[in-house]
Design a protein around this motif. Sequence first.
Motif, short mmCIF file in Angstrom:
data_model
loop_
_atom_site.label_atom_id
_atom_site.label_comp_id
_atom_site.label_asym_id
_atom_site.label_seq_id
_atom_site.Cartn_x
_atom_site.Cartn_y
_atom_site.Cartn_z
N TYR A 41 0.87 -1.17 0.00
CA TYR A 41 0.00 0.00 0.00
C TYR A 41 0.91 1.23 0.00
O TYR A 41 1.87 1.28 0.77
N SER A 99 -9.18 -0.32 9.75
CA SER A 99 -8.68 -1.43 8.95
C SER A 99 -7.28 -1.79 9.46
O SER A 99 -6.64 -0.99 10.16
N ILE A 100 -6.82 -2.96 9.09
CA ILE A 100 -5.52 -3.42 9.56
C ILE A 100 -4.40 -2.54 9.01
O ILE A 100 -3.56 -2.02 9.74
N SER A 101 -4.43 -2.33 7.67
CA SER A 101 -3.37 -1.52 7.07
C SER A 101 -3.46 -0.07 7.55
O SER A 101 -2.44 0.57 7.81
N SER A 118 -10.96 -4.25 12.05
CA SER A 118 -11.53 -5.55 11.71
C SER A 118 -10.94 -6.01 10.38
O SER A 118 -10.36 -5.22 9.64
N HIS A 119 -11.08 -7.27 10.11
CA HIS A 119 -10.56 -7.83 8.87
C HIS A 119 -11.62 -7.67 7.78
O HIS A 119 -12.78 -8.03 7.96
N ASP A 120 -11.19 -7.12 6.66
CA ASP A 120 -12.11 -6.90 5.55
C ASP A 120 -12.20 -8.20 4.74
O ASP A 120 -11.27 -8.57 4.04
N ILE A 159 -1.53 -12.61 9.12
CA ILE A 159 -1.16 -11.36 8.44
C ILE A 159 -0.07 -10.65 9.25
O ILE A 159 -0.26 -10.38 10.44
N GLN A 181 2.30 -5.63 3.52
CA GLN A 181 1.48 -6.63 4.19
C GLN A 181 1.83 -8.02 3.68
O GLN A 181 1.76 -8.27 2.47
C1 SIN Z 1 -6.26 -4.29 5.48
O1 SIN Z 1 -5.13 -4.54 5.89
O2 SIN Z 1 -6.84 -3.25 5.76
C2 SIN Z 1 -6.97 -5.23 4.58
C3 SIN Z 1 -6.49 -6.63 4.75
C4 SIN Z 1 -7.35 -7.42 5.65
O3 SIN Z 1 -8.16 -6.89 6.39
O4 SIN Z 1 -7.18 -8.64 5.55
#
Ligand code: SIN
Length: 408
Positions: free
Chosen positions: A48, A88-90, A115-117, A131, A148
Amino acid sequence: MIKDELQRLRELIQLSTDLAEVKDLDVLMERLLQSARKFVNCDAGSIYIKEGDFLKFSYTQNDTQQARLKTGQKLIYNTFSVPINNLSISGYVALTGETLNIPDAYKLSSSVPFSHDKSYDESARYRTLSILTIPLKKRDNQIIGVLQLINAMDGDNNVIAFDPEMEPYVNYFASSATGALERAQLMRAILLRMISMAELRDPKETANHVNRVGACAVEIFEAWAKMKKYKQADIDKQKDVLRMAAMLHDVGKIAISDIILKKPGRLDTDEFETMKLHTIYGARLFRNPYSEFEEAARVVALNHHERFDGTGYPGHVDPFTGEAIHGNIQNGKLAPKKGEEIPLFGRIVAVSDVFDALSSQRCYKEAWTEEHVCALIRQEKGKHFDPEIVDSFFASLPNIRSVYKRYE
Ligand code: SIN
Ligand code: C2E
Ligand code: SIN
Ligand code: FE
Ligand code: FE
């Protein structure tokens, strides 16, 4: 244990040194993700890049999905943006600057904000489990993006959690990757600025056009080189140089008056003769014979309008003196170049330039449909274009369509 550690460190130093040599941004993202994934042994990963308050999903690899494709075919993915916030995670990693190691994305603790998308997994028929998300942080702690890594694997290809002991190594890798990315972003920005000055077009349109010509040239080259059984390391090195050289193919237009350049109708004979000089002017900008990149840029600028059957321009000319090379004169004019007298990169960019010129609208023409463009390329096989390059073009067309989506 000490041996393991030494081995890892040696590998890291090698990877960082390799990355430092890559100049083109797209080639760098590909190499960076490959190296990181190999280093930790994982199935997939994404990069990203920060743009304002968002992270743009810029590049991805996924071995499981890749295995469902035909050999040589590349993964098609959509770019999208996620806001930099803790949902989001990222986004969380970009916001906090902390590395996040999640053993199972479907069993997140209720105390975490993000949360995980699942939509990516659903559309890709993929199951994300572990992840490891690492910030790409500059020395002054500014974030330029996020790396990631997805689904670490054991020796039997079972998905496992990422080993927390690997985190310091991956963080080190990320810091040298950040340096390389910054340099490649700067290089890309400078090239694009140079090209927009030359073409006097809307900078955004120019950027897309030259990125497409560069990306398309690289796809054709890769298909061609694989057919010729080139070593992957050689292919990678040449791709980097070709990507940038192809972007600069028309930079010699800087010396052409805007009255000709922006003429809304067809050029007359004199105007076209002037226009043809953009090849020679372009070549003159790249004199340094010790830089592989300058050498390639000179070759491409000079040769991208040569035709395989010897009816192209400018022919056997020394761009610096304007004289014929080695007395290559025919009927008092410069002798034309034909066949393999035209350097490979010139033969490749001839196809990627025409493909893009015809597919796009210009001040003097409408855009053609892909079908119509492909018909012309097929018809010019052995005439305008090298037959092998035309075959490589058609072999890589699915990949070309996929990169085009990123530069529409
Ligand atoms: C993210 O990192 O925002 C998307 C990836 C995920 O949630 O698995
Ligand atoms: P460009 O726009 O980047 O086009 C690159 C090449 O694509 C052209 O090289 C030509 O081989 C091909 N091409 C582009 N449009 C057409 C088309 O409508 N039909 C066909 N069959 N081929 C097409 P070429 O001809 O050597 O031209 C070099 C450059 O000269 C072009 O670069 C463009 O900047 C300019 N140019 C060429 N013809 C005209 C024209 O009629 N009017 C204006 N204003 N500029 C022109
Ligand atoms: C044009 O048709 O507008 C120029 C391109 C060419 O003559 O090949
Ligand atoms: Fe040109
Ligand atoms: Fe062009």
